[in-house]
Structures are given as structure tokens and as C-alpha cells.
Design a protein around this motif. Sequence first.
Motif, PDB file in Angstrom:
ATOM      1  N   ALA A  24      55.064  32.440  48.375  1.00  0.00           N
ATOM      2  CA  ALA A  24      54.780  33.824  47.994  1.00  0.00           C
ATOM      3  C   ALA A  24      53.290  34.131  48.113  1.00  0.00           C
ATOM      4  O   ALA A  24      52.907  35.201  48.597  1.00  0.00           O
ATOM      5  CB  ALA A  24      55.270  34.094  46.570  1.00  0.00           C
ATOM      6  N   ILE A  25      52.443  33.198  47.693  1.00  0.00           N
ATOM      7  CA  ILE A  25      50.994  33.403  47.797  1.00  0.00           C
ATOM      8  C   ILE A  25      50.600  33.581  49.259  1.00  0.00           C
ATOM      9  O   ILE A  25      49.812  34.470  49.601  1.00  0.00           O
ATOM     10  CB  ILE A  25      50.214  32.233  47.158  1.00  0.00           C
ATOM     11  N   ARG A  69      50.041  39.916  53.641  1.00  0.00           N
ATOM     12  CA  ARG A  69      50.314  41.352  53.468  1.00  0.00           C
ATOM     13  C   ARG A  69      49.072  42.098  52.981  1.00  0.00           C
ATOM     14  O   ARG A  69      48.795  43.211  53.419  1.00  0.00           O
ATOM     15  CB  ARG A  69      51.472  41.559  52.490  1.00  0.00           C
ATOM     16  N   ALA A  70      48.346  41.484  52.058  1.00  0.00           N
ATOM     17  CA  ALA A  70      47.125  42.119  51.541  1.00  0.00           C
ATOM     18  C   ALA A  70      46.078  42.238  52.644  1.00  0.00           C
ATOM     19  O   ALA A  70      45.404  43.266  52.764  1.00  0.00           O
ATOM     20  CB  ALA A  70      46.575  41.326  50.363  1.00  0.00           C
ATOM     21  N   TYR A  71      45.958  41.206  53.444  1.00  0.00           N
ATOM     22  CA  TYR A  71      44.990  41.236  54.546  1.00  0.00           C
ATOM     23  C   TYR A  71      45.334  42.358  55.525  1.00  0.00           C
ATOM     24  O   TYR A  71      44.461  43.110  55.947  1.00  0.00           O
ATOM     25  CB  TYR A  71      44.977  39.877  55.258  1.00  0.00           C
ATOM     26  N   LYS A  72      46.610  42.469  55.853  1.00  0.00           N
ATOM     27  CA  LYS A  72      47.045  43.520  56.777  1.00  0.00           C
ATOM     28  C   LYS A  72      46.859  44.919  56.182  1.00  0.00           C
ATOM     29  O   LYS A  72      46.524  45.862  56.895  1.00  0.00           O
ATOM     30  CB  LYS A  72      48.523  43.340  57.133  1.00  0.00           C
ATOM     31  N   ILE A 115      51.573  43.830  44.880  1.00  0.00           N
ATOM     32  CA  ILE A 115      52.174  43.307  46.109  1.00  0.00           C
ATOM     33  C   ILE A 115      52.982  42.051  45.778  1.00  0.00           C
ATOM     34  O   ILE A 115      54.099  41.872  46.270  1.00  0.00           O
ATOM     35  CB  ILE A 115      51.099  43.009  47.180  1.00  0.00           C
ATOM     36  N   MET A 116      52.421  41.189  44.937  1.00  0.00           N
ATOM     37  CA  MET A 116      53.121  39.955  44.554  1.00  0.00           C
ATOM     38  C   MET A 116      54.409  40.278  43.809  1.00  0.00           C
ATOM     39  O   MET A 116      55.457  39.687  44.073  1.00  0.00           O
ATOM     40  CB  MET A 116      52.210  39.069  43.698  1.00  0.00           C
ATOM     41  N   ILE A 117      54.340  41.198  42.861  1.00  0.00           N
ATOM     42  CA  ILE A 117      55.530  41.563  42.098  1.00  0.00           C
ATOM     43  C   ILE A 117      56.600  42.120  43.025  1.00  0.00           C
ATOM     44  O   ILE A 117      57.781  41.761  42.919  1.00  0.00           O
ATOM     45  CB  ILE A 117      55.174  42.555  40.969  1.00  0.00           C
ATOM     46  N   ASN A 118      56.205  42.992  43.932  1.00  0.00           N
ATOM     47  CA  ASN A 118      57.177  43.547  44.881  1.00  0.00           C
ATOM     48  C   ASN A 118      57.795  42.454  45.743  1.00  0.00           C
ATOM     49  O   ASN A 118      59.004  42.445  45.978  1.00  0.00           O
ATOM     50  CB  ASN A 118      56.526  44.612  45.765  1.00  0.00           C
TER      51      ASN A 118
END
Length: 173
Positions: free
Chosen positions: A46-47, A53-56, A74-77
Amino acid sequence: MAIDQLVLKAKEGDDEAFLQIISVLKIDLYKTALSYLRNEEDAIEAIQEVTFRAYKGLKELKEASYFKTWLIRIMINYCNDTLKMQKRMVLNEDLLLTMGKSENYSLMEIQDAMQSLDERSREILTLKYFHDLKIKDIAGTLDCPEGTVKTWLNKALKSLREKLEEKGGMSHV
């Protein structure tokens, strides 16, 4: 260097700044993932996925000061999506044990009650009590007014209490 400054540098394309931010926040990400997924391998995966995803999506972040809550969101989603695919819900056991001791509820009763809550209620409770986020930060993360967050939080807590009272009532019969 402050995270806000690193976020601004990362948004301008500084990959090293982005890696520094992730390094600082990796424990928070890990705890969040582990509290949902309850599996170390899944949490590490997940990390990796959330980092990607965060980078994108970094350029979409409007306010640098909300980076941490944005990243946790983002992690929760991601975790919710993963759990939906696995058709199971996992909770932060430490919080549940603490709550169980103070209210004399068993861990199973609390887990059942949390599982029966709607997704928004679980999410609000997670942000507030698992991550100790302030109402203001939750409002920023969810992009809604603080008053709305307070209302949702009160309703989530009320629902949780009602579910626990129902369970408690049944066990004494």
C-alpha cells in the motif's frame, strides 16, 4: 526544511524533495495501512502504491500545508478499495482495545459495531482518532466545512454508541 517547503519544491519537479517528504511520513502511512489491512506485506504494498499515486497527482494538490492529510486520504482510499475487493474490514486494534476497556465492551463487539457503520463514519472516526487530526484538517482533507465535519463526527460517534448498546443489550438477554 519544513514539509510545506519540500512540497513546493516537489511540485516544481524536485524528486529528491518528494522522497524526503515520503521518508518523513512513511511511519504514518505504514500505521494507517496496517490499521486497515492488518497485514505487513499488504501495508508495504500500500505504501508503494500510495507513494506512486501521490507522485503522479502531486501537481493537483492545491495547498502545500494539506500534504499530509492529502497523502493519508489517498492511503485511506487505497485501503478501502483493497478491503472492498477482499470484502472485509479491519480496524485499529489498539484503539478498539482502549475503547473496550474504558466502556466495558469486548473487542468483538466494537469491531462488529465499527463494521456496521457507513464508510464516511468509519473514515471520520479514523481521521479523528487514529490520526489525531483536528477538525480543521479533516475539513481540508474532505473539502467540506468544519461544521459539516463536526456534524458527521457526532453522528458517527452516536451511531457507534447505539450499535454498541444494541450489542450489549443482546448479550445480557
